[in-house]
Design a protein around this motif. Sequence first.
Motif, PDB file in Angstrom:
ATOM      1  N   LYS A 165      14.729  10.490  -3.885  1.00 52.46           N
ATOM      2  CA  LYS A 165      15.784  10.875  -2.868  1.00 52.46           C
ATOM      3  C   LYS A 165      15.166  11.054  -1.561  1.00 52.46           C
ATOM      4  CE  LYS A 165      19.214  13.135  -5.798  1.00 52.46           C
ATOM      5  NZ  LYS A 165      19.678  14.572  -6.244  1.00 52.46           N
ATOM      6  N   GLY A 166      15.645  10.715  -0.456  1.00 51.60           N
ATOM      7  CA  GLY A 166      15.103  10.832   0.899  1.00 51.60           C
ATOM      8  C   GLY A 166      14.172   9.636   1.244  1.00 51.60           C
ATOM      9  N   ARG A 167      13.831   8.699  -0.085  1.00 56.52           N
ATOM     10  CA  ARG A 167      12.859   7.745   0.465  1.00 56.52           C
ATOM     11  C   ARG A 167      13.310   6.497  -0.030  1.00 56.52           C
ATOM     12  NH1 ARG A 167       8.458   6.923  -2.945  1.00 56.52           N
ATOM     13  NH2 ARG A 167       9.421   7.922  -4.836  1.00 56.52           N
ATOM     14  N   PHE A 168      14.264   6.212  -0.758  1.00 59.29           N
ATOM     15  CA  PHE A 168      15.082   5.041  -1.091  1.00 59.29           C
ATOM     16  C   PHE A 168      16.390   5.052  -0.975  1.00 59.29           C
ATOM     17  CE2 PHE A 168      12.379   3.878  -5.193  1.00 59.29           C
ATOM     18  CZ  PHE A 168      11.352   3.874  -4.409  1.00 59.29           C
TER      19      PHE A 168
ATOM     20  N   GLN B 118      16.399  -0.259  -0.185  1.00 54.73           N
ATOM     21  CA  GLN B 118      15.474   0.018   0.722  1.00 54.73           C
ATOM     22  C   GLN B 118      14.489   0.824   0.037  1.00 54.73           C
ATOM     23  OE1 GLN B 118      14.866  -1.698   3.498  1.00 54.73           O
ATOM     24  NE2 GLN B 118      12.962  -0.596   3.744  1.00 54.73           N
ATOM     25  N   MET B 119      13.193   0.603   0.106  1.00 56.43           N
ATOM     26  CA  MET B 119      12.088   1.671  -0.428  1.00 56.43           C
ATOM     27  C   MET B 119      11.011   2.089   0.574  1.00 56.43           C
ATOM     28  SD  MET B 119      11.696   0.189  -4.429  1.00 56.43           S
ATOM     29  CE  MET B 119      10.750  -1.112  -3.805  1.00 56.43           C
TER      30      MET B 119
ATOM     31  N   VAL C 264      17.221   4.697 -11.061  1.00 55.64           N
ATOM     32  CA  VAL C 264      16.938   4.916  -9.964  1.00 55.64           C
ATOM     33  C   VAL C 264      17.722   5.093  -8.972  1.00 55.64           C
ATOM     34  CG1 VAL C 264      15.486   3.736  -7.801  1.00 55.64           C
ATOM     35  CG2 VAL C 264      14.781   3.419 -10.417  1.00 55.64           C
ATOM     36  N   ALA C 265      18.845   4.309  -8.860  1.00 58.90           N
ATOM     37  CA  ALA C 265      20.051   4.396  -7.868  1.00 58.90           C
ATOM     38  C   ALA C 265      21.009   3.656  -8.130  1.00 58.90           C
ATOM     39  CB  ALA C 265      19.296   3.958  -6.454  1.00 58.90           C
TER      40      ALA C 265
ATOM     41  N   GLN D 238       0.815  -1.372  -0.014  1.00 60.80           N
ATOM     42  CA  GLN D 238       0.074  -0.315  -0.256  1.00 60.80           C
ATOM     43  C   GLN D 238       0.651   1.299   0.108  1.00 60.80           C
ATOM     44  OE1 GLN D 238      -2.621  -0.258   3.419  1.00 60.80           O
ATOM     45  NE2 GLN D 238      -4.269  -1.320   1.928  1.00 60.80           N
ATOM     46  N   ALA D 239       0.328   2.225  -0.547  1.00 64.89           N
ATOM     47  CA  ALA D 239       1.004   3.629  -0.495  1.00 64.89           C
ATOM     48  C   ALA D 239       1.527   3.777   1.066  1.00 64.89           C
ATOM     49  CB  ALA D 239       0.139   4.827  -1.038  1.00 64.89           C
ATOM     50  N   GLY D 240       2.840   4.658   1.113  1.00 62.78           N
ATOM     51  CA  GLY D 240       3.111   4.758   2.248  1.00 62.78           C
ATOM     52  C   GLY D 240       3.975   3.466   3.030  1.00 62.78           C
ATOM     53  N   GLY D 241       3.981   2.523   2.308  1.00 61.72           N
ATOM     54  CA  GLY D 241       4.669   1.232   3.070  1.00 61.72           C
ATOM     55  C   GLY D 241       6.110   1.049   2.442  1.00 61.72           C
ATOM     56  N   SER D 242       6.809   0.086   2.942  1.00 62.95           N
ATOM     57  CA  SER D 242       8.205  -0.315   2.451  1.00 62.95           C
ATOM     58  C   SER D 242       8.375  -1.614   1.887  1.00 62.95           C
ATOM     59  CB  SER D 242       8.949  -0.086   3.608  1.00 62.95           C
ATOM     60  OG  SER D 242       8.894   1.147   4.180  1.00 62.95           O
ATOM     61  N   LEU D 243       9.381  -1.623   1.108  1.00 61.75           N
ATOM     62  CA  LEU D 243       9.868  -2.961   0.427  1.00 61.75           C
ATOM     63  C   LEU D 243      11.217  -2.773   0.472  1.00 61.75           C
ATOM     64  CD1 LEU D 243       7.546  -3.830  -2.558  1.00 61.75           C
ATOM     65  CD2 LEU D 243       7.554  -5.030  -0.499  1.00 61.75           C
ATOM     66  N   ARG D 244      11.990  -3.905   0.421  1.00 59.68           N
ATOM     67  CA  ARG D 244      13.380  -3.958   0.100  1.00 59.68           C
ATOM     68  C   ARG D 244      13.735  -5.102  -0.847  1.00 59.68           C
ATOM     69  NH1 ARG D 244      18.530  -5.798   3.879  1.00 59.68           N
ATOM     70  NH2 ARG D 244      17.584  -7.908   3.520  1.00 59.68           N
ATOM     71  N   LEU D 245      14.241  -4.228  -1.800  1.00 58.97           N
ATOM     72  CA  LEU D 245      14.791  -5.358  -3.048  1.00 58.97           C
ATOM     73  C   LEU D 245      16.109  -5.789  -2.812  1.00 58.97           C
ATOM     74  CD1 LEU D 245      13.354  -3.321  -6.028  1.00 58.97           C
ATOM     75  CD2 LEU D 245      12.256  -5.148  -4.593  1.00 58.97           C
TER      76      LEU D 245
END
Length: 125
Positions: free
Chosen positions: A67-70, A84-85, A50-51, A13-20
């Motif tokens: 920037k600031g999120r990932f 990390q997203m 992206v990065a 969901q929007a606002g959540g996190s995932l780590r690739l």
Amino acid sequence: QVQLVESGGGLVQAGGSLRLSCAASGRTFIFSTYTMGWFRQAPGKEREFVAAISWGGKNTYYTDSVKGRFTISRDSARNTVYLQMNSLKPEDTAVYYCAADTMQITPSTGTARYWGQGTQVTVSS
């Protein structure tokens, strides 16, 4: 030859996190001699940077929208690069690709020599 295998994508969901994660390997592959990066491609759009992270991890590069999120990082013991997203937005929805190159991957180069198969990230609103 270099093999890159991504994992960690999914639906969030929007606002959540995932780590690739991206595990790198190869018969003569030496992780420390490669810079690593992440790109993404949304439906109907071109692939975008992206990065990226330098050989030793000292320098990192991000596209402005993340920037600031990932956060990109690398683990030399595991030959793995991470993305990390956090604070994910629906516009982050895309297939995310891991990339590797002996030259520094940057927003201006926009490409790399080796690519993974991609992992889908879907962010619902």
